[in-house]
Every structure is written in C-alpha cells, then in structure tokens.
Design a protein around this motif. Structure first.
Motif, PDB file in Angstrom:
ATOM      1  N   SER A  22       0.804  -1.227   0.000  1.00  0.00           N
ATOM      2  CA  SER A  22       0.000   0.000   0.000  1.00  0.00           C
ATOM      3  C   SER A  22       0.833   1.271   0.000  1.00  0.00           C
ATOM      4  O   SER A  22       0.306   2.355  -0.256  1.00  0.00           O
ATOM      5  CB  SER A  22      -0.927   0.010   1.226  1.00  0.00           C
ATOM      6  OG  SER A  22      -0.179  -0.126   2.425  1.00  0.00           O
ATOM      7  N   HIS A 103      -6.620  -5.703   3.556  1.00  0.00           N
ATOM      8  CA  HIS A 103      -5.938  -4.652   4.322  1.00  0.00           C
ATOM      9  C   HIS A 103      -5.095  -3.768   3.411  1.00  0.00           C
ATOM     10  O   HIS A 103      -5.059  -2.537   3.582  1.00  0.00           O
ATOM     11  CB  HIS A 103      -5.063  -5.294   5.406  1.00  0.00           C
ATOM     12  CG  HIS A 103      -4.451  -4.300   6.344  1.00  0.00           C
ATOM     13  ND1 HIS A 103      -3.249  -3.676   6.074  1.00  0.00           N
ATOM     14  CD2 HIS A 103      -4.879  -3.804   7.533  1.00  0.00           C
ATOM     15  CE1 HIS A 103      -2.957  -2.839   7.063  1.00  0.00           C
ATOM     16  NE2 HIS A 103      -3.924  -2.906   7.955  1.00  0.00           N
ATOM     17  N   THR A 107      -6.011   0.099   3.075  1.00  0.00           N
ATOM     18  CA  THR A 107      -5.005   1.048   3.552  1.00  0.00           C
ATOM     19  C   THR A 107      -4.591   2.004   2.438  1.00  0.00           C
ATOM     20  O   THR A 107      -4.485   3.214   2.642  1.00  0.00           O
ATOM     21  CB  THR A 107      -3.768   0.303   4.084  1.00  0.00           C
ATOM     22  OG1 THR A 107      -4.155  -0.553   5.164  1.00  0.00           O
ATOM     23  CG2 THR A 107      -2.711   1.286   4.581  1.00  0.00           C
ATOM     24  N   ARG A 110      -7.153   4.650   1.861  1.00  0.00           N
ATOM     25  CA  ARG A 110      -7.458   5.430   3.074  1.00  0.00           C
ATOM     26  C   ARG A 110      -8.819   5.055   3.662  1.00  0.00           C
ATOM     27  O   ARG A 110      -9.559   5.904   4.137  1.00  0.00           O
ATOM     28  CB  ARG A 110      -7.413   6.942   2.785  1.00  0.00           C
ATOM     29  CG  ARG A 110      -6.139   7.442   2.115  1.00  0.00           C
ATOM     30  CD  ARG A 110      -4.907   7.212   2.959  1.00  0.00           C
ATOM     31  NE  ARG A 110      -3.766   7.987   2.500  1.00  0.00           N
ATOM     32  CZ  ARG A 110      -2.842   7.561   1.643  1.00  0.00           C
ATOM     33  NH1 ARG A 110      -2.944   6.340   1.133  1.00  0.00           N
ATOM     34  NH2 ARG A 110      -1.823   8.320   1.300  1.00  0.00           N
ATOM     35  N   THR A 113     -10.022  -0.393   8.124  1.00  0.00           N
ATOM     36  CA  THR A 113      -9.608  -1.779   7.867  1.00  0.00           C
ATOM     37  C   THR A 113     -10.350  -2.785   8.741  1.00  0.00           C
ATOM     38  O   THR A 113      -9.958  -3.945   8.824  1.00  0.00           O
ATOM     39  CB  THR A 113      -8.094  -1.931   8.091  1.00  0.00           C
ATOM     40  OG1 THR A 113      -7.767  -1.488   9.422  1.00  0.00           O
ATOM     41  CG2 THR A 113      -7.317  -1.098   7.083  1.00  0.00           C
TER      42      THR A 113
END
Length: 293
Positions: A22, A103, A107, A110, A113
């Motif tokens: 991410s 996740h 992530t 934004r 999670t």
C-alpha cells in the motif's frame, strides 16, 4: 501459473501477480478520468449511462441486484493501476490476475480496515464485476466497441475460522492495456481519497487529466462538464454543486474559479505550487497543519 476461465469464455493461463503493498504512489488511468464510467451517487443507480461525444461512445449498464459501480468503487481500479505501474517501472512481470489482502487495498485507499470496511470492499468488487461497459475508446473506428466488466471475476480466500486471507481478481484486457501504456496513466494526489462527494471526486479526476501542470491551466463550460459527468442530476443542480466546490477550494493541487461570458458559466482551474511538506503529510495520510492567522 494457474488455469482460469475468463468471463468472455476464453480459456487461458495467467500468472498470479502479487502487488507491492500500500505504500506506493497512486496512479489513475486517463481514460477513466476523462469520461463518464461511474455513478457519482452513493445510492444505488440502475439507469444506464449512454454517452456519445464525437467518436467517443460509452454505454454503462448495471444490474438490479448490485447497481452500477460508483466512483468510490473505482478506488479499487486506482489500486490496480498503481500496482501494475509500480511493478512495470521496477522491471517486474505483471498480469491481469492480481492478488492482494483486503488490508492492503483498504489502507492504500485510506479506508477503515475493520469488518465494516471489508464488507464495503466486497460490495464494491461485486458492483465492479456486475457493471457492464461497452465503449469505442481505443478501438479502431467509432462504430466498433469493446465490451467488458471492470472485474472479470474475483474470489476471496478464507482460513478455517472464516477470516479473510486475501483476494484474487482478474481485470479486463481493456483496462490492463491502458495501464501498461505510459502515456495513458497519471499520478494523482493521495488526498483524493479523502474527498467525500461523488461530484467532487469526479471533478478532481477531470481537472487532473486536463489541467495537469500547465501554467495557464484549463477551462470547461459547466454545461459541457455536466454532459461529461453522466450525472443524473439536472444541469441547474449540477452547476449549484460545482459552485459549492469552487467556494470550498477542496480539490488538492488546484485552484478553481468561475467566469461568465456570453451567457455561459465556465469553470477555470490551474495547478497550485507544491508545498513539499504538505505533500509529504498527505502521502502518509496526515491532515494539513493549521496556519496562524
């Protein structure tokens, strides 16, 4: 390598491509930024987008069960584009078959999670898969159209306790080919993901696409923007919402203004100077620093 049956009935072998995580730059496909491919409303939309302008033709159709893919759902495609470009620039092999953990996607975009965020992600994947697109963009001749869904298929992997281990998805050739073309991808400000309004998000993407870093900026008639948005709201309401965005000056990296000439309302936008400190804070998801008055 694994054997898959793609949604268009063509059996093929696709290598599994695992993304870089991410913490990478956000990239967007210019074709998706410039044209009306997504619903701008959070409420379910089933009415098609039937758009024609010059040689460009776009038909977006939704199912009654899931509704049309929204501009928030398109964050998944931004994640896909970012992963492919990051790997390509590093000299690594890529594929239309992409693996990730929820996740990583949440992530990067934004999002929260927790369980609610994961459920919203699954709903987004369902809308992306069930939304059908037919377009003449990047086809030889205006009468030829390519038909596809944003995701050909996707699946989740769970452990024995029902916890998500990861997601695999196949994106269509049309999207994959466009992302691999360096001329058809732009880096976007990570603050884009904090924009909450559908029109606000769409406006940022079209401003970023056409305004770029040009010294003199760019401009559009409000009526032209309305036509390109595919929004269901009438022109009067659309113009009202654009004026509110101009007052807020909420598009990261751009200054907006309105002018009236010959009875027409026009939106002007120009790139603003980059503050390296503020840009670094946005990259890691921190809010801007309040300035003393």
């Amino acid at each position: 390598m694994r054997s898959l049956k793609t949604s268009d009935g063509e059996a093929g072998q696709l290598d599994l491509f695992v993304g870089a995580g991410s913490d990478i730059a956000a990239r967007d496909a210019q074709d998706l930024m410039a044209w009306p491919f997504f619903s701008l409303a959070k409420s379910k939309r089933v009415k098609p987008i039937d758009f024609r302008m010059g040689e460009v033709a776009i038909l977006v159709e939704a199912t009654a069960e899931h509704g049309m893919a929204t501009i928030w759902d398109a964050d998944v495609l931004i994640w896909v584009a970012s992963q492919i470009v990051e790997a390509r620039d590093a000299g690594k092999a890529t594929s239309r078959l992409i693996a990730a953990t929820p996740h990583e996607i949440l992530t990067f975009t934004r999002r929260g999670t927790g369980k609610a965020g994961y459920e919203r992600l699954k709903a987004a994947l369902d809308r992306l898969q069930s939304t059908s697109i037919a377009t003449s963009i990047r086809q030889a001749g205006a009468r030829r159209r390519r038909r596809f869904s944003w995701i050909n298929e996707w699946r989740e992997r769970l452990d024995d306790n029902g916890r998500a281990l990861g997601i695999e998805m196949i994106v269509p050739d049309w999207l994959y080919e466009g992302v691999l073309d360096r001329a058809l991808v732009l880096t976007i400000d990570p603050a884009y993901f904090a924009l909450t309004g559908g029109l606000e998000r769409w406006l940022y993407r079209i401003v970023r696409k056409h305004g770029g870093k040009q010294k003199g900026g760019w401009s559009f008639d409000i009526s032209h923007l309305h036509a390109k948005s595919g929004a269901l709201s009438p022109l009067k309401r659309f113009a009202f919402e654009v004026r509110a965005i101009v007052r807020r000056q909420s598009l990261p990296g751009y200054s907006l203004a309105l002018e009236h000439q010959f009875g027409r309302e026009r939106l002007l936008f120009v790139a603003t100077p980059v503050d390296p400190f503020a840009a670094a804070r946005r990259r890691i998801g921190l809010p801007p620093v309040e300035k003393d008055v």
